[in-house]
Design a protein around this motif. Structure first.
Motif, PDB file in Angstrom:
ATOM      1  N   LEU A  20       0.800  -1.234   0.005  1.00 25.63           N
ATOM      2  CA  LEU A  20       0.162  -0.160  -0.134  1.00 25.63           C
ATOM      3  C   LEU A  20       1.042   1.175  -0.129  1.00 25.63           C
ATOM      4  O   LEU A  20       2.023   1.358   0.632  1.00 25.63           O
ATOM      5  CB  LEU A  20      -0.913  -0.114   1.372  1.00 25.63           C
ATOM      6  N   GLU A  21       0.365   2.348  -0.492  1.00 26.13           N
ATOM      7  CA  GLU A  21       1.226   3.411  -0.549  1.00 26.13           C
ATOM      8  C   GLU A  21       0.850   4.508   0.714  1.00 26.13           C
ATOM      9  O   GLU A  21      -0.293   4.721   1.277  1.00 26.13           O
ATOM     10  CB  GLU A  21       0.499   4.313  -1.697  1.00 26.13           C
ATOM     11  N   ASP A  22       2.059   4.838   1.240  1.00 28.47           N
ATOM     12  CA  ASP A  22       1.791   5.984   2.361  1.00 28.47           C
ATOM     13  C   ASP A  22       1.417   7.034   1.806  1.00 28.47           C
ATOM     14  O   ASP A  22       1.924   7.461   0.924  1.00 28.47           O
ATOM     15  CB  ASP A  22       3.348   5.898   2.941  1.00 28.47           C
ATOM     16  N   VAL A  23       0.218   7.745   2.294  1.00 24.45           N
ATOM     17  CA  VAL A  23      -0.117   9.060   1.841  1.00 24.45           C
ATOM     18  C   VAL A  23       0.597   9.936   1.989  1.00 24.45           C
ATOM     19  O   VAL A  23       0.605  11.268   1.372  1.00 24.45           O
ATOM     20  CB  VAL A  23      -1.741   9.224   2.207  1.00 24.45           C
ATOM     21  N   VAL A  24       1.507   9.949   2.978  1.00 17.27           N
ATOM     22  CA  VAL A  24       2.375  10.982   3.341  1.00 17.27           C
ATOM     23  C   VAL A  24       3.518  11.194   2.307  1.00 17.27           C
ATOM     24  O   VAL A  24       3.883  12.238   1.478  1.00 17.27           O
ATOM     25  CB  VAL A  24       2.880  11.061   4.917  1.00 17.27           C
ATOM     26  N   PHE A  44      -5.838  -0.308  12.001  1.00 18.95           N
ATOM     27  CA  PHE A  44      -6.824   0.081  11.073  1.00 18.95           C
ATOM     28  C   PHE A  44      -7.439   1.241  11.869  1.00 18.95           C
ATOM     29  O   PHE A  44      -8.170   1.121  12.946  1.00 18.95           O
ATOM     30  CB  PHE A  44      -7.696  -0.943  10.625  1.00 18.95           C
ATOM     31  N   ILE A  45      -7.274   2.423  11.405  1.00 15.10           N
ATOM     32  CA  ILE A  45      -8.038   3.665  11.916  1.00 15.10           C
ATOM     33  C   ILE A  45      -8.568   4.428  10.840  1.00 15.10           C
ATOM     34  O   ILE A  45      -8.411   3.995   9.617  1.00 15.10           O
ATOM     35  CB  ILE A  45      -6.897   4.373  12.564  1.00 15.10           C
ATOM     36  N   CYS A  46      -9.264   5.540  10.891  1.00 15.48           N
ATOM     37  CA  CYS A  46      -9.695   6.488   9.855  1.00 15.48           C
ATOM     38  C   CYS A  46      -9.595   7.970  10.422  1.00 15.48           C
ATOM     39  O   CYS A  46      -9.192   7.921  11.704  1.00 15.48           O
ATOM     40  CB  CYS A  46     -10.748   5.896   9.460  1.00 15.48           C
ATOM     41  N   SER A  78      -9.246   1.879   5.594  1.00 15.60           N
ATOM     42  CA  SER A  78      -9.984   0.988   4.430  1.00 15.60           C
ATOM     43  C   SER A  78     -11.250   1.563   4.134  1.00 15.60           C
ATOM     44  O   SER A  78     -11.925   0.867   3.451  1.00 15.60           O
ATOM     45  CB  SER A  78      -9.981  -0.531   4.875  1.00 15.60           C
ATOM     46  N   ASN A  79     -11.758   2.825   4.707  1.00 15.88           N
ATOM     47  CA  ASN A  79     -13.055   3.035   4.650  1.00 15.88           C
ATOM     48  C   ASN A  79     -13.546   3.524   3.124  1.00 15.88           C
ATOM     49  O   ASN A  79     -12.530   4.033   2.519  1.00 15.88           O
ATOM     50  CB  ASN A  79     -13.479   4.422   5.707  1.00 15.88           C
ATOM     51  N   ASP A  80     -14.745   3.509   2.840  1.00 14.42           N
ATOM     52  CA  ASP A  80     -15.383   3.890   1.476  1.00 14.42           C
ATOM     53  C   ASP A  80     -15.246   5.541   1.492  1.00 14.42           C
ATOM     54  O   ASP A  80     -16.002   5.926   2.244  1.00 14.42           O
ATOM     55  CB  ASP A  80     -16.600   3.334   1.424  1.00 14.42           C
ATOM     56  N   ILE A  81     -14.505   5.993   0.664  1.00 12.88           N
ATOM     57  CA  ILE A  81     -14.147   7.402   0.662  1.00 12.88           C
ATOM     58  C   ILE A  81     -15.216   8.032  -0.020  1.00 12.88           C
ATOM     59  O   ILE A  81     -15.589   9.369  -0.034  1.00 12.88           O
ATOM     60  CB  ILE A  81     -12.870   7.893   0.365  1.00 12.88           C
ATOM     61  N   ILE A  82     -16.120   7.271  -0.730  1.00 12.40           N
ATOM     62  CA  ILE A  82     -17.318   7.973  -1.690  1.00 12.40           C
ATOM     63  C   ILE A  82     -18.362   8.242  -0.762  1.00 12.40           C
ATOM     64  O   ILE A  82     -18.819   9.576  -0.765  1.00 12.40           O
ATOM     65  CB  ILE A  82     -17.883   6.968  -2.498  1.00 12.40           C
ATOM     66  N   LYS A  83     -18.609   7.450   0.134  1.00 16.99           N
ATOM     67  CA  LYS A  83     -19.846   7.817   1.098  1.00 16.99           C
ATOM     68  C   LYS A  83     -18.956   8.590   2.417  1.00 16.99           C
ATOM     69  O   LYS A  83     -19.878   9.251   3.183  1.00 16.99           O
ATOM     70  CB  LYS A  83     -20.274   6.628   1.747  1.00 16.99           C
ATOM     71  N   HIS A  84     -17.763   8.368   2.557  1.00 15.20           N
ATOM     72  CA  HIS A  84     -17.180   8.976   3.754  1.00 15.20           C
ATOM     73  C   HIS A  84     -15.774   9.902   3.219  1.00 15.20           C
ATOM     74  O   HIS A  84     -14.723   9.258   3.664  1.00 15.20           O
ATOM     75  CB  HIS A  84     -16.584   8.026   4.815  1.00 15.20           C
ATOM     76  N   ASP A  87     -12.628  10.599   5.087  1.00 19.05           N
ATOM     77  CA  ASP A  87     -11.387   9.556   5.260  1.00 19.05           C
ATOM     78  C   ASP A  87     -10.424   9.414   3.990  1.00 19.05           C
ATOM     79  O   ASP A  87      -9.788   8.510   3.976  1.00 19.05           O
ATOM     80  CB  ASP A  87     -12.138   8.233   5.527  1.00 19.05           C
ATOM     81  N   ALA A  88     -10.780  10.331   3.043  1.00 21.51           N
ATOM     82  CA  ALA A  88      -9.950  10.411   1.811  1.00 21.51           C
ATOM     83  C   ALA A  88      -8.480  10.597   2.046  1.00 21.51           C
ATOM     84  O   ALA A  88      -7.976  11.126   3.221  1.00 21.51           O
ATOM     85  CB  ALA A  88     -10.323  11.369   0.823  1.00 21.51           C
TER      86      ALA A  88
END
Length: 194
Positions: A20-24, A44-46, A78-84, A87-88
């Protein structure tokens, strides 16, 4: 908000690999990233979950306390970022910067890594020894939003201390509790809602 307990993956389970890619940093993160560490904590957090917000400062402090002592840490959302959309990845990056995370924070867009770990809630913690064998899964501590107990991290920290000293971790472990992972519609794992 659905209060969800962690699945309590069986102790002794081998850590599922991931890439997975580190977002930072933009770096690819995998189990191999932590090959030289004495132990690995997968969280696992958000961003938006009140249970995570309740202990977010303490999560950052775990990194500051243990990364230099041989603990590898990776946080995964791992959250759905379309609905949330809170958490993008760009919001995750802001969270990491604000809290001073000194560990990677990765976005699991497919939700396959959450499923591989049977992650069910945020926060959900998995601690592996130097052989990538699960020695702890469960709660951070007894504190929850609104219960007025202090955030100490005593349960997780006790396990980290033991594994870093190559000692046996107590197998009496309490499940974590938090918001359910926000699964993409139709992508829910069999253990969701079980």
């Amino acid at each position: 908000m659905v209060k969800t307990l962690s699945t309590m993956l069986p102790l002794g389970t081998k850590a599922p690999d991931f890439s997975l890619e580190d977002v930072v940093s933009g770096n690819k993160i995998s189990l191999h990233t932590f090959a030289d560490k004495k132990a690995l904590l997968v969280m696992f957090i958000c961003v938006h979950c009140p249970f995570v917000k309740h202990l977010q400062d303490a999560l950052a402090a775990i990194g500051k306390e243990y990364v230099d002592k041989g603990l590898g840490i990776v946080a995964i959302s791992s959250n759905d970022i379309i609905k949330h959309p809170d958490d993008a990845p760009e919001k995750m990056k802001e969270m990491a910067a604000t809290l001073g995370f000194n560990f990677p924070f990765c976005y699991d867009e497919s939700q396959e890594i959450a499923k591989a770990y049977t992650a069910a809630c945020t926060p959900d913690f998995f601690l592996f020894d130097h052989d990538n064998t699960l020695v702890y899964r469960g709660q951070f501590d007894d504190s929850r939003p609104g219960n007025d107990l202090p955030v100490t991290g005593k349960d997780l920290k006790a396990a980290i201390e033991e594994v870093l000293l190559d000692r046996k971790v107590d197998t009496q472990q309490k499940p974590s509790i938090g918001c359910n992972i926000k699964w993409i519609a139709g992508n829910e794992p069999p253990y969701f809602g079980a």
